[in-house]
Design an enzyme around this catalytic site. Structure first.
Site, PDB file in Angstrom:
ATOM      1  N   ASN A   7      -2.811  -7.793  -7.701  1.00  0.00           N
ATOM      2  CA  ASN A   7      -3.682  -7.423  -6.440  1.00  0.00           C
ATOM      3  C   ASN A   7      -4.769  -8.263  -7.236  1.00  0.00           C
ATOM      4  O   ASN A   7      -5.097  -7.751  -8.753  1.00  0.00           O
ATOM      5  CB  ASN A   7      -3.173  -6.046  -6.645  1.00  0.00           C
ATOM      6  CG  ASN A   7      -4.719  -5.543  -5.821  1.00  0.00           C
ATOM      7  OD1 ASN A   7      -5.676  -6.333  -4.418  1.00  0.00           O
ATOM      8  ND2 ASN A   7      -4.464  -3.872  -5.621  1.00  0.00           N
ATOM      9  N   ARG A  88      -0.079  -8.815  -3.586  1.00  0.00           N
ATOM     10  CA  ARG A  88      -0.871  -8.046  -2.980  1.00  0.00           C
ATOM     11  C   ARG A  88      -1.772  -8.982  -1.422  1.00  0.00           C
ATOM     12  O   ARG A  88      -2.791  -9.412  -2.064  1.00  0.00           O
ATOM     13  CB  ARG A  88      -1.556  -7.157  -3.069  1.00  0.00           C
ATOM     14  CG  ARG A  88      -2.002  -5.855  -2.557  1.00  0.00           C
ATOM     15  CD  ARG A  88      -3.484  -5.737  -2.253  1.00  0.00           C
ATOM     16  NE  ARG A  88      -3.953  -4.460  -1.592  1.00  0.00           N
ATOM     17  CZ  ARG A  88      -5.144  -4.111  -1.232  1.00  0.00           C
ATOM     18  NH1 ARG A  88      -6.403  -4.369  -2.120  1.00  0.00           N
ATOM     19  NH2 ARG A  88      -5.787  -3.635   0.041  1.00  0.00           N
ATOM     20  N   HIS A 177      -3.654  -0.341   4.424  1.00  0.00           N
ATOM     21  CA  HIS A 177      -2.253   0.238   4.004  1.00  0.00           C
ATOM     22  C   HIS A 177      -0.927   0.317   4.197  1.00  0.00           C
ATOM     23  O   HIS A 177      -0.641   1.110   3.776  1.00  0.00           O
ATOM     24  CB  HIS A 177      -2.923   1.343   3.578  1.00  0.00           C
ATOM     25  CG  HIS A 177      -4.164   2.255   3.380  1.00  0.00           C
ATOM     26  ND1 HIS A 177      -5.107   3.286   3.825  1.00  0.00           N
ATOM     27  CD2 HIS A 177      -4.708   2.514   1.921  1.00  0.00           C
ATOM     28  CE1 HIS A 177      -6.346   3.580   2.917  1.00  0.00           C
ATOM     29  NE2 HIS A 177      -5.931   2.309   2.542  1.00  0.00           N
ATOM     30  N   ARG A 236     -17.490   5.915   3.046  1.00  0.00           N
ATOM     31  CA  ARG A 236     -17.451   5.627   5.005  1.00  0.00           C
ATOM     32  C   ARG A 236     -16.493   6.352   5.935  1.00  0.00           C
ATOM     33  O   ARG A 236     -16.421   7.485   6.022  1.00  0.00           O
ATOM     34  CB  ARG A 236     -15.482   4.332   5.446  1.00  0.00           C
ATOM     35  CG  ARG A 236     -15.652   2.896   4.699  1.00  0.00           C
ATOM     36  CD  ARG A 236     -14.338   1.849   4.976  1.00  0.00           C
ATOM     37  NE  ARG A 236     -13.668   1.279   3.940  1.00  0.00           N
ATOM     38  CZ  ARG A 236     -12.803   1.306   3.011  1.00  0.00           C
ATOM     39  NH1 ARG A 236     -11.660   2.157   3.569  1.00  0.00           N
ATOM     40  NH2 ARG A 236     -12.868   0.435   2.113  1.00  0.00           N
ATOM     41  N   GLU A 379       2.014   1.371  -4.715  1.00  0.00           N
ATOM     42  CA  GLU A 379       2.429  -0.003  -3.407  1.00  0.00           C
ATOM     43  C   GLU A 379       2.780  -1.195  -4.505  1.00  0.00           C
ATOM     44  O   GLU A 379       2.923  -2.330  -4.474  1.00  0.00           O
ATOM     45  CB  GLU A 379       1.153  -0.302  -3.343  1.00  0.00           C
ATOM     46  CG  GLU A 379       0.820   0.912  -1.996  1.00  0.00           C
ATOM     47  CD  GLU A 379      -1.584   0.672  -2.157  1.00  0.00           C
ATOM     48  OE1 GLU A 379      -1.755   1.740  -2.450  1.00  0.00           O
ATOM     49  OE2 GLU A 379      -1.528   0.307  -1.330  1.00  0.00           O
TER      50      GLU A 379
END
Ligand code: ADP
Length: 392
Positions: A7, A88, A177, A236, A379
Site C-alpha cells: 500500500n 492496493r 473501501h 470528514r 485488506e
C-alpha cells in the site's frame, strides 16, 4: 507461494508479506517519510520489531531496503521466494471492475485517472515503478478500492445532475473501501456457509463507508464521487447540502478548495465536538458529561443508522449486519447505540458479546431479526489472495 501486499502513499510504503500455503503473515512493516528528512522503517516479524532511521530518497530506495532486509533478517533466503506483488490501487474509474495483472496500460490508466484520486493514484504508480525496477520478473497485481462497487446499477451510481456531467466528466458514485467490503462479504459468507446473503457491511474507521451487498455483489455504497460522501467520519463531514460551500465561501472569504479541505479535514467528529477525531476521546469526554462530545456521538451514530436503515429497505431486509475497521471492530458504545437506534427492525444485541474488540464474533441475540457480527477486516490478505489467483 509467498506474496507481498503493498500500500503506497506519497511518502510512505506499507507492506504485508504472506505465506499463501496457510495464509499466515510472515512479516509486515512501514517505510515512512520517503523523500523527506527523518525517514525510517519499521519491520515486524517473528514476534520482533525493528526500527531504523535511514535515508530514503524515493520509493525505489524503500523497496530495495525492504527486500534486502527480508534476506538479512532471514525471512527469505533469496528474492526468488517472492512469487508475486499485490498493490492496493485506489481509483480504477469504471474501467476496472476487478483485480488485474499490472501492465503498462494499467500504469498509464492510473495516471490518466489521477484527477479522480490526486493523492493516491500518482503514489500508487510510484510503488509499482519501484517494484518493477527492483523485481522486474515478478508478476504484479493491482487491486482497486473502487472495483467491488462496479456492480452498482445506474440508479445507484448516477447523481441527479445534468447527465452530461456523467458522460463528459465521469461524475458518478464510485465508492471506496471496496477491498474491505469484499473481504467482509467473503468472510461472513464462508462462516455462515451461504452465498445468497443480504449483507450490510459497515466499515467504520477514521474514514467510513456502509455497503449493501446481495449475493456477494455490491448494490449500493455510501461513499460517492470521492470519499467525502456518506456517513459522518473522524474529520470528514459525510453528506452535506452543497449550497453550504458557496455560503461559507462568502461568509468566511474562502475559496472552494479551502472549504472542501475543511469538510475533509476539520469536520466530522472533530468539527462537531471541537475535541478530537478519535471516538475513544469522544466517548471518554461524553462519559465525563461533556455536551459537545455527546452531540458529536449522537450525530455520528445517527448518520450510520440512517444508511443501515436505507440499505435494509433497499435489500428487502437484511440477513446480517457486519461491523469492521477501527470503530466497527473495537467500539462497544458505537455499536450499541447504532443497534439501539435500529431496534424497531427487531435488531437486538447481546451486551456481553458486544464487548468484543478486534475479533470475529456474533453480537446479536438469538431472537434478533438480523444477525449482527463483528468481522475484523484484512485488506492486505484480500490483496494477496487476488494476487495468488491471478498469477496462477
Ligand atoms: P483508517 O480509516 O485510518 O484506516 P482505522 O480503521 O484504523 O482508520 O480506525 C481508526 C479509528 O478507529 C480511530 O480514529 C478511532 O476513532 C477508532 N478506534 C480505534 N480503536 C478504538 C477503540 N478501542 N475504541 C473506540 N474507537 C476506536
Amino acid at each position: 507461494m509467498k506474496i507481498i501486499s503493498i500500500n503506497t502513499g506519497s511518502s510512505s510504503l506499507k507492506f504485508s508479506f504472506f505465506n499463501m500455503t496457510d495464509k499466515s503473515l510472515i512479516a509486515s512493516g512501514l517505510f515512512e517519510r520517503i523523500g523527506i528528512e527523518g525517514s525510517s522503517y519499521t519491520i515486524k516479524y517473528n514476534g520482533q520489531k525493528i526500527r531504523e532511521e535511514i535515508e530514503l530518497a524515493n520509493h525505489t530506495d524503500a523497496v530495495k531496503i525492504l527486500l534486502d532486509k527480508l534476506v538479512t533478517l532471514n525471512i527469505i533466503k533469496s528474492f526468488d521466494e517472492i512469487d508475486g506483488v499485490g498493490h492496493r490501487l485506489v481509483h480504477g474509474k469504471d474501467k476496472y471492475k476487478e483485480s488485474c495483472l499490472i501492465t503498462d496500460e494499467v500504469i498509464n490508466d492510473l495516471i490518466v485517472f489521477k484527477d479522480f484520486a490526486p493523492l493516491h493514484n500518482p503514489a500508487n504508480v510510484l510503488g509499482i515503478k519501484a517494484f518493477k525496477e527492483v523485481l522486474p520478473t515478478v508478476p504484479m497485481v493491482g487491486v482497486f478500492d473502487t472495483a467491488f462497487h462496479q456492480t452498482m446499477s445506474e440508479e445507484a451510481y448516477l447523481y441527479p445532475v445534468p447527465y452530461s456531467w456523467y458522460k463528459e466528466h465521469g461524475v458518478r458514485k464510485y465508492g471506496f473501501h471496496g477491498t474491505s467490503h469484499r473481504y467482509i462479504a467473503k468472510t461472513i459468507s464462508e462462516k455462515l456457509g451461504r452465498d445468497d446473503l443480504r449483507i450490510i457491511s459497515c466499515h467504520v474507521g477514521n474514514g467510513g463507508s456502509i455497503t449493501a451487498i446481495k449475493d456477494g455483489k455490491c448494490i449500493d455504497t455510501s461513499m460517492g464521487f470521492t470519499p467525502l460522501a456518506g456517513i459522518m467520519m473522524g474529520t470528514r463531514s459525510g453528506d452535506v447540502d452543497p449550497s453550504i460551500i458557496t455560503y461559507i465561501m462568502e461568509q468566511e472569504g474562502l475559496n472552494a478548495k479551502e472549504v472542501i479541505d475543511i469538510l475533509n479535514k476539520k469536520s466530522g467528529l472533530l468539527g462537531l465536538s471541537e475535541i478530537s477525531s478519535d471516538m475513544r476521546d469522544i466517548v471518554a469526554s461524553m462519559n465525563d458529561g461533556n455536551e459537545k462530545a455527546k452531540r458529536a456521538f449522537l450525530k455520528y451514530t445517527r448518520t450510520v443508522t440512517n444508511y443501515i436503515a436505507q440499505y435494509y429497505v433497499l435489500l428487502g431486509g437484511a440477513d446480517v449486519i457486519c461491523f469492521t475497521a477501527g470503530l466497527g471492530e473495537n467500539s462497544e458504545p458505537f455499536r450499541s447505540k447504532v443497534c439501539e437506534n435500529l431496534a424497531c427492525l427487531g435488531i437486538k444485541i447481546d451486551k456481553d458479546a458486544n464487548k468484543v474488540m478486534g475479533e470475529f464474533k456474533k453480537i446479536s441475540t438469538d431472537d434478533s431479526n438480523v444477525l449482527v457480527y463483528v468481522v475484523p477486516t484484512d485488506e492486505e490478505l484480500m490483496i494477496a489472495l487476488d494476487t495468488l489467483k491471478l498469477i496462477n
